[in-house]
Enzyme design. Sequence first.
Site, PDB file in Angstrom:
ATOM      1  N   HIS A 155       5.519  -8.677  -4.421  1.00 39.40           N
ATOM      2  CA  HIS A 155       4.107  -9.002  -4.134  1.00 39.40           C
ATOM      3  C   HIS A 155       3.790 -10.459  -4.454  1.00 39.40           C
ATOM      4  O   HIS A 155       3.256 -10.748  -5.522  1.00 39.40           O
ATOM      5  CB  HIS A 155       3.201  -8.079  -4.953  1.00 39.40           C
ATOM      6  CG  HIS A 155       3.213  -6.669  -4.472  1.00 39.40           C
ATOM      7  ND1 HIS A 155       2.279  -6.178  -3.593  1.00 39.40           N
ATOM      8  CD2 HIS A 155       4.062  -5.661  -4.727  1.00 39.40           C
ATOM      9  CE1 HIS A 155       2.544  -4.917  -3.324  1.00 39.40           C
ATOM     10  NE2 HIS A 155       3.631  -4.568  -4.001  1.00 39.40           N
ATOM     11  N   CYS A 208       6.236  -5.363   0.837  1.00 47.22           N
ATOM     12  CA  CYS A 208       6.409  -4.011   0.305  1.00 47.22           C
ATOM     13  C   CYS A 208       6.187  -2.968   1.400  1.00 47.22           C
ATOM     14  O   CYS A 208       7.070  -2.756   2.222  1.00 47.22           O
ATOM     15  CB  CYS A 208       5.493  -3.843  -0.896  1.00 47.22           C
ATOM     16  SG  CYS A 208       6.091  -2.624  -2.036  1.00 47.22           S
ATOM     17  N   GLU A 217       1.433 -12.168  -3.522  1.00 50.67           N
ATOM     18  CA  GLU A 217      -0.020 -12.404  -3.596  1.00 50.67           C
ATOM     19  C   GLU A 217      -0.553 -12.194  -5.013  1.00 50.67           C
ATOM     20  O   GLU A 217      -1.710 -12.473  -5.279  1.00 50.67           O
ATOM     21  CB  GLU A 217      -0.753 -11.488  -2.598  1.00 50.67           C
ATOM     22  CG  GLU A 217      -0.894 -10.027  -3.003  1.00 50.67           C
ATOM     23  CD  GLU A 217       0.372  -9.189  -2.811  1.00 50.67           C
ATOM     24  OE1 GLU A 217       1.443  -9.765  -2.526  1.00 50.67           O
ATOM     25  OE2 GLU A 217       0.290  -7.954  -2.985  1.00 50.67           O
ATOM     26  N   GLY A 263       0.869  -1.169   0.000  1.00 46.47           N
ATOM     27  CA  GLY A 263       0.000   0.000   0.000  1.00 46.47           C
ATOM     28  C   GLY A 263       0.906   1.219   0.000  1.00 46.47           C
ATOM     29  O   GLY A 263       1.825   1.289  -0.810  1.00 46.47           O
ATOM     30  N   GLU A 264       0.672   2.128   0.919  1.00 46.66           N
ATOM     31  CA  GLU A 264       1.541   3.301   1.041  1.00 46.66           C
ATOM     32  C   GLU A 264       1.925   3.383   2.521  1.00 46.66           C
ATOM     33  O   GLU A 264       1.065   3.545   3.390  1.00 46.66           O
ATOM     34  CB  GLU A 264       0.790   4.539   0.550  1.00 46.66           C
ATOM     35  CG  GLU A 264       1.719   5.639   0.053  1.00 46.66           C
ATOM     36  CD  GLU A 264       2.453   6.340   1.178  1.00 46.66           C
ATOM     37  OE1 GLU A 264       3.676   6.563   1.050  1.00 46.66           O
ATOM     38  OE2 GLU A 264       1.831   6.648   2.207  1.00 46.66           O
ATOM     39  N   SER A 265       3.216   3.282   2.773  1.00 53.23           N
ATOM     40  CA  SER A 265       3.652   2.998   4.144  1.00 53.23           C
ATOM     41  C   SER A 265       3.433   4.154   5.120  1.00 53.23           C
ATOM     42  O   SER A 265       3.170   3.912   6.304  1.00 53.23           O
ATOM     43  CB  SER A 265       5.113   2.559   4.157  1.00 53.23           C
ATOM     44  OG  SER A 265       5.948   3.574   3.632  1.00 53.23           O
ATOM     45  N   ARG A 280      13.156   3.351   0.541  1.00 53.52           N
ATOM     46  CA  ARG A 280      11.826   3.365  -0.085  1.00 53.52           C
ATOM     47  C   ARG A 280      11.893   3.827  -1.527  1.00 53.52           C
ATOM     48  O   ARG A 280      12.726   4.663  -1.875  1.00 53.52           O
ATOM     49  CB  ARG A 280      10.918   4.356   0.651  1.00 53.52           C
ATOM     50  CG  ARG A 280      10.396   3.858   1.962  1.00 53.52           C
ATOM     51  CD  ARG A 280       9.486   4.922   2.576  1.00 53.52           C
ATOM     52  NE  ARG A 280       8.318   5.173   1.767  1.00 53.52           N
ATOM     53  CZ  ARG A 280       7.516   6.220   1.927  1.00 53.52           C
ATOM     54  NH1 ARG A 280       7.773   7.120   2.843  1.00 53.52           N
ATOM     55  NH2 ARG A 280       6.471   6.372   1.163  1.00 53.52           N
ATOM     56  N   ARG A 330       6.667   0.153  -7.210  1.00 58.83           N
ATOM     57  CA  ARG A 330       7.307   1.227  -6.432  1.00 58.83           C
ATOM     58  C   ARG A 330       7.907   0.664  -5.150  1.00 58.83           C
ATOM     59  O   ARG A 330       7.631   1.128  -4.038  1.00 58.83           O
ATOM     60  CB  ARG A 330       6.333   2.371  -6.142  1.00 58.83           C
ATOM     61  CG  ARG A 330       6.053   3.220  -7.378  1.00 58.83           C
ATOM     62  CD  ARG A 330       5.193   4.423  -7.104  1.00 58.83           C
ATOM     63  NE  ARG A 330       5.815   5.384  -6.192  1.00 58.83           N
ATOM     64  CZ  ARG A 330       6.801   6.217  -6.524  1.00 58.83           C
ATOM     65  NH1 ARG A 330       7.321   6.196  -7.729  1.00 58.83           N
ATOM     66  NH2 ARG A 330       7.278   7.060  -5.637  1.00 58.83           N
TER      67      ARG A 330
HETATM   68  N1  GLN Z   1       6.206   2.883  -2.279  1.00 58.18           N
HETATM   69  C1  GLN Z   1       5.329   2.430  -1.245  1.00 58.18           C
HETATM   70  C2  GLN Z   1       5.688   3.001   0.106  1.00 58.18           C
HETATM   71  O1  GLN Z   1       6.701   3.591   0.283  1.00 58.18           O
HETATM   72  C3  GLN Z   1       5.301   0.925  -1.142  1.00 58.18           C
HETATM   73  C4  GLN Z   1       4.734   0.336  -2.404  1.00 58.18           C
HETATM   74  C5  GLN Z   1       3.982  -0.942  -2.223  1.00 58.18           C
HETATM   75  O2  GLN Z   1       3.613  -1.332  -1.111  1.00 58.18           O
HETATM   76  N2  GLN Z   1       3.673  -1.586  -3.323  1.00 58.18           N
HETATM   77  O3  GLN Z   1       4.934   2.835   1.017  1.00 58.18           O
END
Ligand code: GLN
Length: 189
Positions: free
Chosen positions: A170, A78, A172, A46-48, A105, A135
Amino acid sequence: MKIGVLALQGAVREHSNAIRACGAEPVEVRYPEQFAEVAGLIIPGGESTTVGKLLIRYQMLEPLAKLGGAGFPIFGTCTGLILLAREIIGSDQPRLGLMDITVNRNAFGRQIASFEADLPVTEIGPPDFHTIFIRAPFITAAGPGVQVLARLDEKILMARQGNLLAAAFHPELTGDLRIHQYFLKLCRK
Ligand code: GLN
């Protein structure tokens, strides 16, 4: 066996499907009380920074950090890997900070921010894993208690520290269940 999937943001359904395909029961976790119901927890991509803030808002960050430090199995993919790291280069964002790793990151840069590669994962064994990076971060350094499970050149892409498992990619999304099965083994211990 019930396995939690942190359901605050990100690729929740895909992990739940993989767990079900392995013969375990996925539980979408949104409250700290639910940690007691599950044998382990997956933190999806997701987005950390967002997931870290939501963990604080829902009063899950501290209890989860305590549990993880006491042997509760956690698998971070991720964003999950970033949240497990003790050090995040250039960032003071909230984290669990449980693994003795340093993470960079968005480390693959813009051009190849998302890509796929075939990787051997020692420990889980051949054939190679088809891995998808979105990403993605990578691990730049790991302490002596950390077992490196996959790398590409000097970039560490999967690692384990006892009950804690982290992957930059990933698993999954590929239909290859071997990495989820490996995590379920940790949850059965
Ligand atoms: N770039 C995202 C982050 O820094 C991580 C990307 C992902 O979970 N696919 O949170």
